[in-house]
Write a protein that holds these residues in place. Structure first.
Motif, mmCIF file in Angstrom:
data_model
loop_
_atom_site.group_PDB
_atom_site.id
_atom_site.type_symbol
_atom_site.label_atom_id
_atom_site.label_comp_id
_atom_site.label_asym_id
_atom_site.label_seq_id
_atom_site.Cartn_x
_atom_site.Cartn_y
_atom_site.Cartn_z
ATOM 1 N N ALA A 236 0.838 -1.199 0.000
ATOM 2 C CA ALA A 236 0.000 0.000 0.000
ATOM 3 C C ALA A 236 0.871 1.247 0.000
ATOM 4 N N GLY A 237 0.298 2.327 -0.508
ATOM 5 C CA GLY A 237 1.016 3.594 -0.503
ATOM 6 C C GLY A 237 0.054 4.747 -0.696
ATOM 7 N N SER A 238 0.495 5.932 -0.306
ATOM 8 C CA SER A 238 -0.332 7.124 -0.500
ATOM 9 C C SER A 238 0.569 8.343 -0.609
ATOM 10 N N VAL A 239 0.014 9.428 -1.114
ATOM 11 C CA VAL A 239 0.757 10.685 -1.142
ATOM 12 C C VAL A 239 0.823 11.246 0.282
ATOM 13 N N LYS A 240 1.618 12.291 0.475
ATOM 14 C CA LYS A 240 1.850 12.814 1.825
ATOM 15 C C LYS A 240 0.560 13.285 2.486
ATOM 16 N N ASN A 241 -0.240 14.055 1.772
ATOM 17 C CA ASN A 241 -1.505 14.555 2.322
ATOM 18 C C ASN A 241 -2.642 14.202 1.364
ATOM 19 N N PRO A 242 -3.109 12.953 1.411
ATOM 20 C CA PRO A 242 -4.158 12.548 0.467
ATOM 21 C C PRO A 242 -5.469 13.284 0.725
ATOM 22 N N ALA A 243 -6.261 13.415 -0.319
ATOM 23 C CA ALA A 243 -7.577 14.043 -0.187
ATOM 24 C C ALA A 243 -8.393 13.301 0.861
ATOM 25 N N ARG A 244 -9.190 14.050 1.589
ATOM 26 C CA ARG A 244 -9.947 13.483 2.705
ATOM 27 C C ARG A 244 -10.765 12.266 2.267
ATOM 28 N N GLY A 245 -10.575 11.184 3.006
ATOM 29 C CA GLY A 245 -11.376 9.983 2.798
ATOM 30 C C GLY A 245 -10.899 9.059 1.699
#
Length: 342
Positions: A236-245
């Motif tokens: 799994a991975g995500s950007v630093k400040n992903p869009a809410r939810g």
């Protein structure tokens, strides 16, 4: 109970009927994958009596003069009620066989999804767990209501602002970048772009990948392995400040809601340190898992040294390579936990 060993899954009694009763990691499909990727050879230990039927897959990799073993799952109960004492006896008997046959020099920690209720005599063990959602026993409405209020609000918000969930295979470069960037920050290993492509080719209908987009920008991505027994969050991975939810919506829709529709029994987030510090990243991740209604399944992970001499030499070699490459020697979770407890 006589301990039996099979080098072909189809040789196991009633093998066709147990395929949906075990994790994907106990199946030939996974054994074939780790054979292709890392040259592990897999066998299955099995016992059956009138009361119980137990199974566990075991893999061995040879590198030069060293042979390391690894159990691919915890002990799998196929039928009957198995006490912890019987489970320990099963593991102890396997250790005796491995030692007498010199099958490997040591048994490394099993993967994070393998949570044991007990461990063999003289093993090095630490408490460990994994967060799991019981999908089979709950309706979709109940599963959603089990999610914490704020997280339910985040999921609804994600839908309102237009978070778009896309099959990861169709945007595989974005999926790779999300996983890579997150893993590098956490200093953990991750699959290459080519390996992710090969995963999808190999596992076919037993793999799902999904990316959450906001205004055409990737926010979060996850790769899941699954069978009717369970769906597992593998990478799994995500950007630093992903869009809410975006993260919550991705997991809810792909690993819970859709899994329920497909008749999958459980969702496993895969791996959890016990009692992490409240300021740690592990703690934050576990609070996220709890917010989606997951509960901690606590047990143990362990490793076992058979040849102390070879184990010592191998670790010295790994340490030397790390020094030459100017990077810290990676610790397994057992050593991390033991080090943190000192």
């Amino acid at each position: 109970m006589d301990l039996q060993l099979f080098d072909d899954f189809s040789q196991i009694p009633e093998s066709d009927s147990i395929k949906d009763k075990v994790p994907i990691f106990a199946l030939p499909l996974y054994a074939e994958w780790i054979k292709k990727e890392k040259d592990y050879s897999t066998v299955w230990f099995y016992v059956k009596s009138e009361e119980i039927q137990l199974l566990i897959p075991f893999s061995i990799m040879k590198r030069g003069p060293f042979k390391k073993g690894m159990f691919l799952t915890a002990v799998l109960k196929l039928s009957g009620d198995c006490s912890i004492e019987l489970e320990k006896d099963f593991l102890d008997r396997i250790i005796v066989w491995i030692t007498e046959e010199k099958a490997c020099d040591w048994i490394q920690q099993a993967p994070n999804w393998a949570i044991y209720r007990t461990y063999p005599e003289n093993a090095v063990a630490v408490p460990f767990g994994s967060y799991i959602i019981d999908i089979e026993l709950n309706s979709v409405e109940k599963l959603f209501n089990n999610i914490k209020t704020n997280t339910r609000g985040d999921i609804r918000k994600a839908q309102l602002i237009g978070i778009n969930l896309v099959n990861g295979q169709s945007n595989i470069e974005d999926l790779f970048e999300l996983i890579k960037n997150t893993a590098e920050k956490a200093n953990i290993s991750y699959p290459s772009l080519n390996q992710i492509r090969l995963m999808h080719e190999h596992f076919k209908k037993n793999i799902k990948s999904c990316i959450a987009y906001y205004k055409d920008m990737p926010q979060a991505g996850v790769i899941f392995y699954h069978t009717p027994f369970c769906i597992y969050a593998m990478y799994a991975g995500s950007v630093k400040n992903p869009a809410r939810g975006s993260n919550s919506f991705l997991y809810w829709h792909t690993a819970i809601e859709k899994a329920k529709e497909e008749g999958i029994k459980k969702f496993d987030f895969v791996g959890a340190i016990i009692n992490p510090g409240k300021e740690s990243k592990d703690y934050q991740i576990q609070k996220f898992k709890e917010s989606l209604g997951a509960r901690l399944n606590q047990g143990y992970i362990w490793k076992y040294v058979i040849s102390k001499e070879k184990y010592f030499v191998y670790n010295k070699y790994v340490k030397l390579v790390s020094l030459v490459q100017k990077r810290a020697k990676a610790l397994d979770i057992i050593d991390r936990v033991l080090q943190d407890s000192r």
